[in-house]
Design an enzyme around this catalytic site. Sequence first.
Site, PDB file in Angstrom:
ATOM      1  N   HIS A 198      -5.354 -10.490  13.810  1.00  0.00           N
ATOM      2  CA  HIS A 198      -4.110  -9.819  14.145  1.00  0.00           C
ATOM      3  C   HIS A 198      -3.700 -10.107  15.583  1.00  0.00           C
ATOM      4  O   HIS A 198      -4.511 -10.443  16.429  1.00  0.00           O
ATOM      5  CB  HIS A 198      -4.256  -8.295  13.995  1.00  0.00           C
ATOM      6  CG  HIS A 198      -4.455  -7.856  12.590  1.00  0.00           C
ATOM      7  ND1 HIS A 198      -3.641  -8.254  11.568  1.00  0.00           N
ATOM      8  CD2 HIS A 198      -5.379  -7.036  12.041  1.00  0.00           C
ATOM      9  CE1 HIS A 198      -4.060  -7.690  10.438  1.00  0.00           C
ATOM     10  NE2 HIS A 198      -5.120  -6.952  10.705  1.00  0.00           N
TER      11      HIS A 198
ATOM     12  N   TYR B 258       1.362  -4.761  13.192  1.00  0.00           N
ATOM     13  CA  TYR B 258       0.302  -3.950  12.586  1.00  0.00           C
ATOM     14  C   TYR B 258      -0.466  -3.184  13.658  1.00  0.00           C
ATOM     15  O   TYR B 258      -0.837  -3.739  14.701  1.00  0.00           O
ATOM     16  CB  TYR B 258      -0.644  -4.858  11.808  1.00  0.00           C
ATOM     17  CG  TYR B 258      -1.600  -4.114  10.918  1.00  0.00           C
ATOM     18  CD1 TYR B 258      -1.138  -3.216   9.971  1.00  0.00           C
ATOM     19  CD2 TYR B 258      -2.967  -4.322  11.022  1.00  0.00           C
ATOM     20  CE1 TYR B 258      -2.017  -2.544   9.142  1.00  0.00           C
ATOM     21  CE2 TYR B 258      -3.852  -3.657  10.193  1.00  0.00           C
ATOM     22  CZ  TYR B 258      -3.376  -2.764   9.259  1.00  0.00           C
ATOM     23  OH  TYR B 258      -4.253  -2.092   8.447  1.00  0.00           O
TER      24      TYR B 258
ATOM     25  N   GLU C  89     -10.232  -3.419   4.892  1.00  0.00           N
ATOM     26  CA  GLU C  89      -9.901  -2.403   3.893  1.00  0.00           C
ATOM     27  C   GLU C  89      -8.744  -2.859   3.024  1.00  0.00           C
ATOM     28  O   GLU C  89      -8.728  -2.642   1.805  1.00  0.00           O
ATOM     29  CB  GLU C  89      -9.568  -1.083   4.581  1.00  0.00           C
ATOM     30  CG  GLU C  89      -9.474   0.064   3.599  1.00  0.00           C
ATOM     31  CD  GLU C  89      -9.446   1.404   4.301  1.00  0.00           C
ATOM     32  OE1 GLU C  89      -9.162   2.391   3.621  1.00  0.00           O
ATOM     33  OE2 GLU C  89      -9.694   1.448   5.512  1.00  0.00           O
TER      34      GLU C  89
ATOM     35  N   ASP D 143      -6.681  -6.682   6.703  1.00  0.00           N
ATOM     36  CA  ASP D 143      -7.945  -6.318   7.334  1.00  0.00           C
ATOM     37  C   ASP D 143      -8.946  -6.073   6.219  1.00  0.00           C
ATOM     38  O   ASP D 143      -8.648  -6.268   5.048  1.00  0.00           O
ATOM     39  CB  ASP D 143      -7.791  -5.106   8.258  1.00  0.00           C
ATOM     40  CG  ASP D 143      -7.221  -3.884   7.547  1.00  0.00           C
ATOM     41  OD1 ASP D 143      -7.203  -3.863   6.301  1.00  0.00           O
ATOM     42  OD2 ASP D 143      -6.782  -2.956   8.232  1.00  0.00           O
TER      43      ASP D 143
ATOM     44  N   ASP E 259      -2.702  -4.616   3.493  1.00  0.00           N
ATOM     45  CA  ASP E 259      -2.884  -4.960   4.903  1.00  0.00           C
ATOM     46  C   ASP E 259      -3.935  -6.048   5.102  1.00  0.00           C
ATOM     47  O   ASP E 259      -4.901  -6.158   4.331  1.00  0.00           O
ATOM     48  CB  ASP E 259      -3.280  -3.715   5.703  1.00  0.00           C
ATOM     49  CG  ASP E 259      -2.148  -2.708   5.787  1.00  0.00           C
ATOM     50  OD1 ASP E 259      -0.985  -3.118   5.636  1.00  0.00           O
ATOM     51  OD2 ASP E 259      -2.420  -1.515   6.005  1.00  0.00           O
TER      52      ASP E 259
ATOM     53  N   ARG F  80      -3.428  -1.469  13.505  1.00  0.00           N
ATOM     54  CA  ARG F  80      -4.898  -1.389  13.501  1.00  0.00           C
ATOM     55  C   ARG F  80      -5.440  -2.759  13.882  1.00  0.00           C
ATOM     56  O   ARG F  80      -5.570  -3.644  13.041  1.00  0.00           O
ATOM     57  CB  ARG F  80      -5.423  -0.953  12.134  1.00  0.00           C
ATOM     58  CG  ARG F  80      -4.996   0.453  11.753  1.00  0.00           C
ATOM     59  CD  ARG F  80      -5.631   0.911  10.455  1.00  0.00           C
ATOM     60  NE  ARG F  80      -5.129   2.228  10.079  1.00  0.00           N
ATOM     61  CZ  ARG F  80      -4.099   2.435   9.277  1.00  0.00           C
ATOM     62  NH1 ARG F  80      -3.463   1.388   8.746  1.00  0.00           N
ATOM     63  NH2 ARG F  80      -3.684   3.651   8.996  1.00  0.00           N
TER      64      ARG F  80
ATOM     65  N   GLU G 205       0.791  -1.229   0.000  1.00  0.00           N
ATOM     66  CA  GLU G 205       0.000   0.000   0.000  1.00  0.00           C
ATOM     67  C   GLU G 205       0.822   1.277   0.000  1.00  0.00           C
ATOM     68  O   GLU G 205       0.428   2.273  -0.585  1.00  0.00           O
ATOM     69  CB  GLU G 205      -0.956   0.012   1.204  1.00  0.00           C
ATOM     70  CG  GLU G 205      -2.071  -1.010   1.086  1.00  0.00           C
ATOM     71  CD  GLU G 205      -2.995  -0.963   2.289  1.00  0.00           C
ATOM     72  OE1 GLU G 205      -3.368   0.134   2.702  1.00  0.00           O
ATOM     73  OE2 GLU G 205      -3.338  -2.037   2.807  1.00  0.00           O
TER      74      GLU G 205
END
Length: 938
Positions: A393, A346, A120, A118, A116, A348, A29
């Site tokens: 996570h 990570y 999103e 997740d 990532d 988040r 990203e």
Amino acid sequence: MPATKGSAGKNGSKDNGSQGTGTTLVIVESPAKAKTIAGYLGRGYVVESSIGHIRDMPAKAAEIPAKYKGESWARLGVDVDGDFEPLYVVNTDKKAHVKKLKELLAEADVLLLATDEDREGEAIAWHLREELKPKIPVRRMVFNEITKDAIQHAADNTRELNTRLVSAQETRRILDRLYGYEVSPVLWKKVMPKLSAGRVQSVATRLVVERERERMAFTSAEYWDIKAVFDAAGAVADAPASFPATLLSVDGKRVAAGRDFTPQGSIRSDRDVRHLDEAAARGLAERLSGTGFAVSSVERKPYRRSPYAPFRTTTLQQEASRKLNLSAKQTMQVAQRLYEHGHITYMRTDSTTLSDSAVKAARDQARRLYGGDHLPDKPRVYAKKVKNAQEAHEAIRPAGETFRVPAETGLSGPEFRLYELIWKRTVASQMKDAVGESVTVRIEGTSSDGEVAEFSASGKVITFHGFLKAYVEGSDDPAADLDDRERRLPALSEEDPVKAQSLEAEGHSTRPPARYTEATLVKELEEREIGRPSTYAAIIGTIQDRGYVFKKGTALVPSFLAFAVVQLLERHFGNLVDYEFTARLEDVLDDIARGETESLPWLRRFYFGGQTPEGRQETGLKDLVVGDHLSEIDPKEVSSLPLPGTDIVLRVGRFGPYLDRDGTRVNVPEDLAPDELTPAKAEELFAQPSGDRELGVDPETGRTILARSGRYGPYVTEVIPEPEEAEGETKPKGKAKAKVKPRTGSLLKSMDLDTVTLEDALRLLSLPRVVGELDGEDVTAQNGRFGPYLKKGTDSRSLENEEQMFTITLEEAKAIFAQPKQRGRRAAAPPLRELGEDPESGAKMVIKDGRFGPYVTDGEVNASLRKDDEVASITDERAAELLAERRAKAPAKKAPAKKKAPAKKTTAKKTTTTTTKKAATRKPAAKKTGEPKSTATE
């Protein structure tokens, strides 16, 4: 990104049928992450970033493809009548980058989407696949930390795209689009232009407004008690000889404390307490003076405190706010950099779990630093505390299978301090409990009038600090005792005599509920299960940027504009700012992510209305924003806030809040907190001079000349009388009669609003003054934002002083224009303050005074100070935060335009990179294209 050919890793041969001789394209990203990962993968891999999202629904009309411009739903970017299919377009500023990715893809044999892990990130990966349309094997590469072992393991163990997560994220994006695009225009029409509404930002604003309402309705109550200091006879050497105590009861009835009062200032009906006023407290203290006291009871209890769980996103934001004075947004920016450079996992995450290797690393470090006696026999396991915690996570922890102590990282500034916080918390989470003893002592004495007064003293002694050696959690209450705070008492037993060293009556007032800080608002949102940790920082930033909330110190204060917006939403869009409804939306999205429900039925009910699974009938968003429902909203009503007990109404207008009483108006200062607008303050504002001063009449026009104080400083203007209509005159159809615009002129620096004369005003209104004609064009003398100047066509020249505007001749003007135009800048003024290095650029930060006020700069980026920022007290962290916000808002730099080759006169078939709403392979979407996840809003 430079790369050389070689082995493509196990993924190429095992999962995708590659022979291991080609190139694997890895798309992440961010550029910073790409650089780090490229170093770990080495030969055979090309690592490139997508720079966030590459596409989204159209942000403006110009982005809507021609074939859809006539569709009724095109403005929304969602075909609400066609199963809520979104329309995706590549962001204008990403088209060149998408072309580059396609060129790299043409040279690759395998594509690994390493965004990532997740919702999103999964959606970004899906968008990349859909837009790039690869004809080679595509796999999903996921990792939780950017270390060499983790990256190589991820490259060797890939998986398929998780379409359930993509579907949940697309549903969220569609929902937020419908909410924002349908409700925001209502605010524009009924309150003020350029406002915004959002699924979570509006609820967050309501929380802040409701807290302020509680403060406004609060009535303070006064209560008194007695503070005593006692001496213990025969105290042992390691214990204090004296100790404080507070009056607890009189004749067996407890003395009233703050918790016994209602917000209206009266004693709660269910409390049987004795309310002491000042006279009663002072009298009792006097009557107890000289009295003998003795210990009536001693209660000892074991004290035990367990370690705090490792950080998840929200607890990290809260602790960084308390201990490092970082905003939620700045915390996430710093954590992002730490993650991308391989320092932490990570950032988040809702999880508090640690991997086996992380547990071992934490225990090894605790043993080495604090000794084996600080380790429990078994590793600690922390259960999930967040409902519907997303994805798999770990908690936020130092990266790697062995943790680097902060001094070994080479970090500095905010990065060092945040890493140290994470490191300490992680190590402490695997250490032993703190243990000790808590003691409560009661002391009695009888006054000269025979009243029995009981005092209470409490103490705590920690006999084994355990994890507190490594880490102590902060508190949102600055007066609260932290976990490692000890309060020692003398060794006392029942009936031991004690002597009163002092007895002082002490007054207290009940306090209104504290305003939210960023830390407490994050905590409140999480406890109510509203929004997601990854969006909290952006939400808090958004409500400040929109003018709904401003800061006083660390407190979040709602503006009067926020009151008007929340009032409108509560009265006419109740569901949309209902806390339970908003939390239920998160449950639905989680059900979609788990594959337990489909999004379409739910989106239909949200937009068109219908019956819920529980049997309730809900009105859809569409019905709320059109037709009779919209016409029911009275703009004046929703923007009016009556001041209780008065005939004064506060109104929110296009140019800010003002008070209105029988047609008399007065502006309200922008930085006035709503709970400070009392009737007395309102009367004070009305008593202030209005700023309008009649100077006289212009002898040439007969118009009255006024001196006024405006938003941009003092000025003079003329009053234009309303035109009178002749009897029987009818207005022409179509265009309305044009109104005459009054002349205005800002006061010069040498003038004052209280002393400016009619002669001064007439001179100002004569500007711009025509000096004469030169080279066939008029030369005018004018007063501008940056001072007096001459203008001839498009050419302008500064004048040395303001008086020249009225006296300069054509010959003098001609001489000025004959001189070469000065292109260089004047000598720079010295900075107002010098600060430390900016963590982003590494350059020295300074505060300078500019045309529009003080600003902070690192030599490349300039950021204006906000109205709550003081030059003398601004910190390095705050300055870095302002620069980071300015960088985030800056438009992407465009590449230099290439010269186009002469067009050939041949007809080519048109193609488009637009993904149509009926794409056969499409799956659900993500957030706004091109925005990094750390700035996403809801």
